[in-house]
Scaffold this active site. Sequence first.
Site, mmCIF file in Angstrom:
data_model
loop_
_atom_site.group_PDB
_atom_site.id
_atom_site.type_symbol
_atom_site.label_atom_id
_atom_site.label_comp_id
_atom_site.label_asym_id
_atom_site.label_seq_id
_atom_site.Cartn_x
_atom_site.Cartn_y
_atom_site.Cartn_z
ATOM 1 N N CYS A 117 -5.291 -33.441 37.093
ATOM 2 C CA CYS A 117 -4.920 -34.471 36.109
ATOM 3 C C CYS A 117 -5.103 -35.892 36.633
ATOM 4 C CB CYS A 117 -3.486 -34.271 35.634
ATOM 5 S SG CYS A 117 -3.254 -32.689 34.822
ATOM 6 N N HIS A 255 -1.086 -40.900 32.485
ATOM 7 C CA HIS A 255 -1.502 -39.520 32.194
ATOM 8 C C HIS A 255 -0.565 -38.963 31.125
ATOM 9 C CE1 HIS A 255 -2.646 -35.448 32.423
ATOM 10 N NE2 HIS A 255 -1.609 -35.039 33.123
ATOM 11 N N ASN A 285 -1.772 -32.385 26.867
ATOM 12 C CA ASN A 285 -2.242 -32.741 28.214
ATOM 13 C C ASN A 285 -3.694 -32.284 28.356
ATOM 14 O OD1 ASN A 285 -2.795 -32.931 30.935
ATOM 15 N ND2 ASN A 285 -0.878 -31.992 31.622
HETATM 16 N N1 ACO Z 1 9.259 -22.752 23.786
HETATM 17 C C1 ACO Z 1 10.581 -22.436 23.809
HETATM 18 N N2 ACO Z 1 11.276 -22.335 24.963
HETATM 19 C C2 ACO Z 1 10.605 -22.530 26.111
HETATM 20 C C3 ACO Z 1 9.241 -22.844 26.151
HETATM 21 C C4 ACO Z 1 8.553 -22.938 24.918
HETATM 22 N N3 ACO Z 1 7.257 -23.250 24.816
HETATM 23 N N4 ACO Z 1 8.848 -23.000 27.425
HETATM 24 C C5 ACO Z 1 9.933 -22.797 28.181
HETATM 25 N N5 ACO Z 1 10.991 -22.497 27.392
HETATM 26 C C6 ACO Z 1 12.373 -22.214 27.792
HETATM 27 C C7 ACO Z 1 12.492 -21.717 29.193
HETATM 28 O O1 ACO Z 1 12.268 -20.320 29.273
HETATM 29 C C8 ACO Z 1 13.915 -22.082 29.529
HETATM 30 O O2 ACO Z 1 14.762 -21.125 28.963
HETATM 31 P P1 ACO Z 1 16.110 -20.656 29.733
HETATM 32 O O3 ACO Z 1 16.955 -21.907 29.850
HETATM 33 O O4 ACO Z 1 16.655 -19.611 28.825
HETATM 34 O O5 ACO Z 1 15.645 -20.143 31.077
HETATM 35 C C9 ACO Z 1 14.144 -23.387 28.767
HETATM 36 O O6 ACO Z 1 13.108 -23.439 27.758
HETATM 37 C C10 ACO Z 1 14.035 -24.630 29.636
HETATM 38 O O7 ACO Z 1 12.841 -24.524 30.432
HETATM 39 P P2 ACO Z 1 12.442 -25.645 31.466
HETATM 40 O O8 ACO Z 1 11.146 -25.263 32.125
HETATM 41 O O9 ACO Z 1 13.604 -25.970 32.344
HETATM 42 O O10 ACO Z 1 12.199 -26.855 30.447
HETATM 43 P P3 ACO Z 1 11.880 -28.375 30.767
HETATM 44 O O11 ACO Z 1 12.834 -29.230 30.060
HETATM 45 O O12 ACO Z 1 11.680 -28.613 32.244
HETATM 46 O O13 ACO Z 1 10.471 -28.565 30.047
HETATM 47 C C11 ACO Z 1 8.138 -28.698 30.632
HETATM 48 C C12 ACO Z 1 9.364 -27.805 30.448
HETATM 49 C C13 ACO Z 1 7.804 -29.299 29.282
HETATM 50 C C14 ACO Z 1 6.973 -27.858 31.128
HETATM 51 C C15 ACO Z 1 8.463 -29.823 31.634
HETATM 52 O O14 ACO Z 1 9.046 -29.257 32.772
HETATM 53 C C16 ACO Z 1 7.248 -30.629 32.049
HETATM 54 O O15 ACO Z 1 6.685 -31.393 31.287
HETATM 55 N N6 ACO Z 1 6.857 -30.548 33.334
HETATM 56 C C17 ACO Z 1 5.826 -31.395 33.919
HETATM 57 C C18 ACO Z 1 4.443 -31.084 33.450
HETATM 58 C C19 ACO Z 1 3.491 -32.026 34.152
HETATM 59 O O16 ACO Z 1 3.712 -33.210 34.230
HETATM 60 N N7 ACO Z 1 2.445 -31.521 34.724
HETATM 61 C C20 ACO Z 1 1.597 -32.380 35.562
HETATM 62 C C21 ACO Z 1 0.274 -32.496 35.161
HETATM 63 S S1 ACO Z 1 -0.498 -30.997 34.714
HETATM 64 C C22 ACO Z 1 -1.851 -30.763 35.770
HETATM 65 O O17 ACO Z 1 -2.047 -31.384 36.763
HETATM 66 C C23 ACO Z 1 -2.742 -29.602 35.432
#
Ligand code: ACO
Length: 328
Positions: A117, A255, A285
Amino acid sequence: MVNQRIFSQVQAVGSYLPEQILTNQDLAEKLDTSDEWIQKRTGIKKRHIAQENEYTSTLAINAAKDALAKANMTADDIDLIIVATATPDHTFPSTASQVQHGLGMSHGAAFDVQAVCTGFVYATSVADAMIRSSQAKSVLVIGAETFSNIVDWEDRGTAVLFGDGAGAMILKAVEQDIEDPNPRGILANYLRSDGQHKDKLYVDGGVSTTQSTGKLRMLGSDVFKLAVRLGSEVIDHVLEASHLQASDVDWLVPHQANQRIISAIAKHYGMPMEKVVLTVSDHANTSAASVPLALAAAIAENKIKKDDIVLLEAMGGGFTWGASIIRW
Ligand code: ACO
């Protein structure tokens, strides 16, 4: 000429998004997720997905043609192509070579940069270094991805986050007076990486390990926790190197991974959201394509103007992270 210094000035930015759109609702029909969850946690509403016959190079060529048309230039005017991608058409030749051929070019040089990214910021920094060292005069810097090919469509934790697209920026060498206090062009770049985080965001396949492409794996909350701190580190560096303050920045073009990360970075610097370019809702993304796609969108909306201070920031797998600051 002693009183002159070469700067890399932006000539134009082009973009290309595949026609096919996948909405959150479409995903909710196949996965245990909802439009509400995706929008609340990420800000994403929809993403574009390449057709089977649309490769990363196809997207890149379309974005490059758009940029060339906007700059009133042709491929004959370009002497270097750098493509940032983590989803190349083939293991080799590079996607950049295929773009070069697709543009009808057989002169100059072309190569890929892989920083996931952060790829576009890395490619911009490399292009700027090539221009400043007089190894290139006009560079096509492209971020192009088809992450739909490496997403695990059964994993709701990652499938909802990504989309396909390409953006292209043309940089040109322009000599400016060394005494000019406000030169136009790239003012500073700063790149970082730290492989200790390699298992937090990776693809579980590859040529030398599994002889397959693999699928994207991510410890989302681990990445999330580090994103703001790492983004701020590189922003601090380019602001200092260019003798500017956060309040001097007209446009933050980060990003587009998650709206919450972007808002937290803006808040850290006291930047109003009106100065932040946001495309994550419509593109999701798109990895290396996200920053140039956001730039192209901001220009199309007449936001970015001549002499504006534009700050690019990205973070991705590796981890890699980086920033560039440009007087437009
Ligand atoms: N729909 C519904 N529920 C979901 C989904 C979904 N699509 N995905 C995860 N959940 C659930 C999980 O299972 C979890 O459930 P639980 O509490 O029962 O265990 C709950 O939602 C919370 O999950 P988290 O992973 O803690 O959610 P978070 O608030 O952290 O959001 C996300 C997840 C959106 C992926 C976030 O962590 C994020 O944006 N991370 C960074 C991504 C990023 O910046 N990547 C860098 C660049 S990418 C690259 O380089 C290729």
